[in-house]
Each structure stands twice: as structure tokens, then as C-alpha cells.
Write an enzyme that holds these catalytic residues in place. Structure first.
Site: not given
Length: 332
Positions: A205, A46
Site C-alpha cells: 500500500y 465515487a
């Protein structure tokens, strides 16, 4: 028409065209006005990008926002920004390193001990490793360790609290990269889960993002009837710190910076990229919806490989064994 007037018309047309392009790129917007007062939310990663933008929005809605971040010093700047931007006194910063199972367990123990409720868990943090294979603290390939295994373990350790707080939600930030992470549309590569056969940053990924969706699908199935929903999403191609042209492609720093500036022009902002995350976290429209995949605040079908329930179940058991959950995950 004189030259200056022609130039003015051209500039105006370019400006209008770019503005229309930006509207198209921005995509869907969360229209829900739902308040989050009395709700507790955890957001991994965050401190920047989409996670930070999501934290700002949910703090404005009155949520108690727990920022779960690896670098506490850097994250303090983000914490101060979010508090100043929202005026909220209910934004908390806690340490979480998703590349370390020890850190994940310590974080979960802290939350389970000190938080009475958990209404939304947003598995947002992600990384794309470098051009060479890297390992996390526990010996797992770094990209899969952070993007999948870390969130798998974290979610499982917090499930009892999520159930206790029902109705509650798990939101998993995946990516369109799951669609074709290799040149062929391969199923999940269990034989190359840790890049033990070969490694490319795109394969690692993309496979981790496919794992995100398979995990969410199986989690939703296991949580059926519990009051806890689980959904995944593609946030759009957003300008965040995830893509680094110098680190990932070996570009000289000046060229990498130039490419980053160009990318900014055709990518979503972090705030635009956060819209689907916010939608799944707060919208009344998706109350009770579970096991689905969203793009631009709308449900879409993921790739066929991400709809493989056999692979999803196998990945669950494999992941549980690797992170040391064992028998604890036989019944969620």
C-alpha cells in the site's frame, strides 16, 4: 460542589474537549465558492467514502459528475443518494474496474467517444489488499494494479481530452503512508514493484501511494504548458471502507467492528477527508499550480523519496511498458 454538579462539569469538559479534538482532526476546509456549471468531472471510486463525498460537493456546484465504479449494483445506491442529496440531473454512473486493463480501455474509449470535454479527473479509488498477496486480472499485484497502474493507464488514455478541455486538472489521492512504507525510509523499490520478493500489505500500500506522488510529479512535468495541471494529496486519516480490521489484520469480526467504531471517533469523516480533493478540483487559489502535494488544503513537501525526479521518470517508463502504452507515452 455536590456529586451531580461535579458529574455535570466533568461531562461538559469531556464534551468540549472532544469537540475541540474533532475540529483539530477535521483539518483544512475548502473555502472556495467556485461553481462548476458546464464542467465535466470523472471521479474513480465515487460510490463510497471520500469519492462519494466529493461527488456530492461537485454535483452541488453544478458539475456533470461521472462516477467511475467497479460494482454497478452497489453504486446505484450511491448514485440515487447523490442525486437526492443535490437535486442534480447530471450525475452519471459508468463501469470501471481498475484491476482490469481491458475495462480501463473500454471506459476510456467510451469517454473519448461520448464526452466532448473533461475538465477534472480525480484519481480517487484505492484498495489495501489482504494479508496474502493477490493478483489483478492482468497478473500484477492487486494493490499496485489498482492504486497506481490502473490510474496511470486511465490518465494517459484521457490526456488528449483533458488537453482539449484546458484549463483542466488531474487530482491524485495519495496518502501519508508514502512517507515510511517500510521500516527504513527506502526509495521506490523497483525490484519489489509487484511484491515478487516479499509481500506485506503495508509495504504494498505504501509503495503504491509513493507511486501516486511520483507519477503526479512526472505527469506535471510532461504536461508543462499544456493547460493541464496535476497535483496529489493526503486526505487525512479518514473513516472509509479502505481499512478493514478483519480482512487486513485477521481480527474476529466482533473485535474488528469494535475497533472500527473506536477508529471513527478519531478519524475524519468522509466529508472532511474530501476537502483537499475538492480544493484541488475547484479552487481558484490553485489555478496553474502543478506537480505539488497538498495536506489539509495547503501545499506541503512530501517525503524525500517522493521528490526523486529520476525515480519518477523511471517509474513512468516502467509503467508505460507494463500497461502497454509503449511509444504513445514518449511525448505526452
Amino acid at each position: 460542589m455536590n456529586s451531580l454538579l461535579k458529574l455535570g462539569v466533568i461531562i461538559a469538559m469531556v464534551g468540549i474537549s472532544y469537540r475541540l479534538l474533532r475540529v483539530f482532526i477535521a483539518g483544512g476546509v475548502c473555502t472556495s465558492k467556485a461553481r462548476m456549471s458546464g464542467k465535466t468531472v470523472i471521479i474513480t471510486g465515487a460510490n463510497s467514502g471520500i469519492g462519494k463525498a466529493t461527488a456530492v460537493d461537485l454535483a452541488r456546484r453544478g458539475a456533470r459528475v461521472i462516477m467511475a465504479c467497479r460494482d454497478l449494483e452497489r453504486s446505484k445506491t450511491a448514485l440515487n443518494y447523490i442525486v437526492k442529496k443535490t437535486g442534480s440531473s447530471s450525475v452519471i454512473l459508468k463501469h470501471l474496474n481498475l484491476a482490469s486493463m481491458k475495462s480501463i480501455r473500454a471506459f476510456a474509449e467510451d469517454i473519448n467517444t461520448n464526452e466532448a470535454k473533461l475538465h477534472v479527473l480525480i484519481n480517487n479509488a484505492a484498495l489495501m489488499s489482504g494479508r496474502e498477496r493477490e493478483e489483478a486480472e492482468d497478473g500484477l499485484e492487486l494493490t499496485m494494479a489498482v492504486n497506481h497502474f490502473g490510474h496511470f493507464l486511465l490518465t494517459n488514455l484521457l490526456l488528449d481530452l483533458l488537453k482539449k478541455s484546458a484549463p483542466s486538472r488531474v487530482v491524485v489521492v495519495a496518502s501519508i503512508a508514502h512517507h515510511n512504507y517500510m521500516e527504513t525510509r527506502s526509495p521506490f523499490r523497483f525490484d519489489n514493484m509487484h511484491s515478487e520478493i516479499f509481500y506485506t500489505l503495508w509495504e504494498a500500500y505504501g509503495q503504491s501511494k509513493l507511486a501516486n506522488i511520483l507519477f503526479t510529479r512526472e505527469l506535471a512535468r510532461r504536461l508543462s504548458g499544456s493547460g493541464v495541471t496535476a497535483n496529489s494529496l493526503h486526505p487525512g486519516i479518514s473513516k472509509t471502507g479502505l481499512f478493514n480490521f478483519t480482512r487486513h489484520f485477521g481480527c474476529p469480526e466482533n473485535i474488528g467492528n469494535l475497533l472500527s467504531r473506536v477508529t471513527t471517533l478519531i478519524s475524519k469523516t468522509a466529508e472532511e477527508g474530501a476537502q483537499t480533493v475538492i480544493h484541488l478540483a475547484v479552487s481558484e487559489e490553485v489555478e496553474g499550480t502543478t506537480g505539488k502535494y497538498f495536506v489539509d488544503c495547503k501545499e506541503q513537501d512530501p517525503a524525500k523519496t517522493a521528490q526523486d525526479d529520476v525515480a519518477a521518470n523511471r517509474l513512468w517508463h516502467t509503467s508505460a511498458e507494463l500497461v502497454g502504452l509503449g511509444i504513445m507515452t514518449k511525448k505526452v
